[in-house]
Design an enzyme around this catalytic site. Sequence first.
Site, PDB file in Angstrom:
ATOM      1  N   TRP A 174     -33.983 -54.327 -35.117  1.00 60.53           N
ATOM      2  CA  TRP A 174     -33.051 -53.384 -34.501  1.00 60.53           C
ATOM      3  C   TRP A 174     -33.559 -51.952 -34.587  1.00 60.53           C
ATOM      4  O   TRP A 174     -33.083 -51.087 -33.884  1.00 60.53           O
ATOM      5  CB  TRP A 174     -31.662 -53.498 -35.132  1.00 60.53           C
ATOM      6  N   TYR A 183     -18.329 -45.720 -41.587  1.00 64.40           N
ATOM      7  CA  TYR A 183     -19.756 -45.973 -41.803  1.00 64.40           C
ATOM      8  C   TYR A 183     -20.427 -46.453 -40.501  1.00 64.40           C
ATOM      9  O   TYR A 183     -21.441 -45.905 -40.064  1.00 64.40           O
ATOM     10  CB  TYR A 183     -19.998 -47.014 -42.917  1.00 64.40           C
ATOM     11  N   GLU A 204     -25.542 -53.548 -37.384  1.00 65.05           N
ATOM     12  CA  GLU A 204     -24.745 -52.946 -38.456  1.00 65.05           C
ATOM     13  C   GLU A 204     -23.584 -53.851 -38.866  1.00 65.05           C
ATOM     14  O   GLU A 204     -23.263 -53.955 -40.041  1.00 65.05           O
ATOM     15  CB  GLU A 204     -24.213 -51.570 -38.027  1.00 65.05           C
ATOM     16  N   ASP A 255     -22.520 -45.731 -46.713  1.00 63.11           N
ATOM     17  CA  ASP A 255     -22.204 -47.095 -47.158  1.00 63.11           C
ATOM     18  C   ASP A 255     -22.369 -47.162 -48.678  1.00 63.11           C
ATOM     19  O   ASP A 255     -22.560 -46.128 -49.338  1.00 63.11           O
ATOM     20  CB  ASP A 255     -23.106 -48.111 -46.446  1.00 63.11           C
ATOM     21  N   GLY A 314     -20.710 -65.823 -42.411  1.00 58.50           N
ATOM     22  CA  GLY A 314     -19.493 -65.549 -43.190  1.00 58.50           C
ATOM     23  C   GLY A 314     -18.704 -64.366 -42.634  1.00 58.50           C
ATOM     24  O   GLY A 314     -19.114 -63.730 -41.658  1.00 58.50           O
TER      25      GLY A 314
END
Length: 369
Positions: free
Chosen positions: A50, A146, A63, A164, A107
Amino acid sequence: MDMCKVNQPLYDKLQILESKGKEMDTMGRLKAMEGPLLFWYREHARSLPWREEPLPYRVWISEIMLQQTRVEAVKPYFERFMKSLPDIKALAEVTEDRLLKLWEGLGYYSRAKNLKKAAEILVSRYDGELPASYEELKTLPGIGSYTAGAIASIAFGIPVPAVDGNVLRVISRVTESHEDILKQSVKREMEERLKTVMPKEAASSYNQGLIEVGALVCVPNGAPLCGQCPLASLCLARIKGLTDVIPVRTPKKARRIEDKTVLVLCHEGRVAIRKRDDKGLLPSLYELPNLEGHLNEEEILFSLDVDKADVFPLPSSKHVFSHVEWHMAGFCVELQGKTAGEFLWVTAKEIRQTYSLPGAFKAYTKLIR
Ligand code: SF4
């Protein structure tokens, strides 16, 4: 594109002031990070898919995937996601089952659902593009301060911070802050301060540099690697030997333990799955049938309301969520005669290719062939 311009004179000035015993104030210390940080980032930035092509959509997806998930684990998911859903329109139009299948194993599935909701808004209100505005980005589902800061600075070069957990750790050590970094007020104050000191023309490298120092040098687990840190001369926690006590975090509450009995329920070459409730943990995902508590064979057959079946024990398994732990006993139940309950009966191939079952059941789904 931003430029990694090094502000070396400021860095030198700090060394002189500190050596004369005149300690710099917090804002001066933060301002002095810029030079060494940008220089270090230019030399040490990891090459990540990315980062090679920081288009807004790619930055956004990466992100969101990187929240709670390690970089190495994200890479293959990111590539597969980009291939399947190459733009915001494709994301807005994908079915939920297909989206969750692409997300399977990462998840925190609400992240994927929020991506789709945000994509639908972007298509209807923003012509299928992410807005080049920190404030507008923050209004989209799943995008907090963030992520908005990361997209705005990395994809659009807007000088806003992206704070973060990595950045909170680094800055609280550099400035010797004894405040609890889990408090929103502490995070907001750090965002305000960084916004004031960050270089306007190098927002992307500055934010990514701070995040990278936190990920690679001022590491989250174990001792920080101060000998390799570009901020070592500035860092009060290092100078005063406080890296063991900073950052300060309030202890988390102990996780709730839930005992479960998970069933691989088989009938005529098919396996039973069902959809979870659309609220609570793992909403709307498919799952293997499971019962509360650790049950024995007789209790399982009673719960299923069948009297004829072959039951074999499977290995026990544990899955840890943020607030809950599942401690699972497993059984394979081969039904003879009538089937049990309201289930969807699927083949092993369909489980692999069509239905997304959360990683919590992996110890059992991998046994289904
Ligand atoms: S000097 Fe050490 S404690 Fe301070 S920011 Fe760098 S790695 Fe972290």
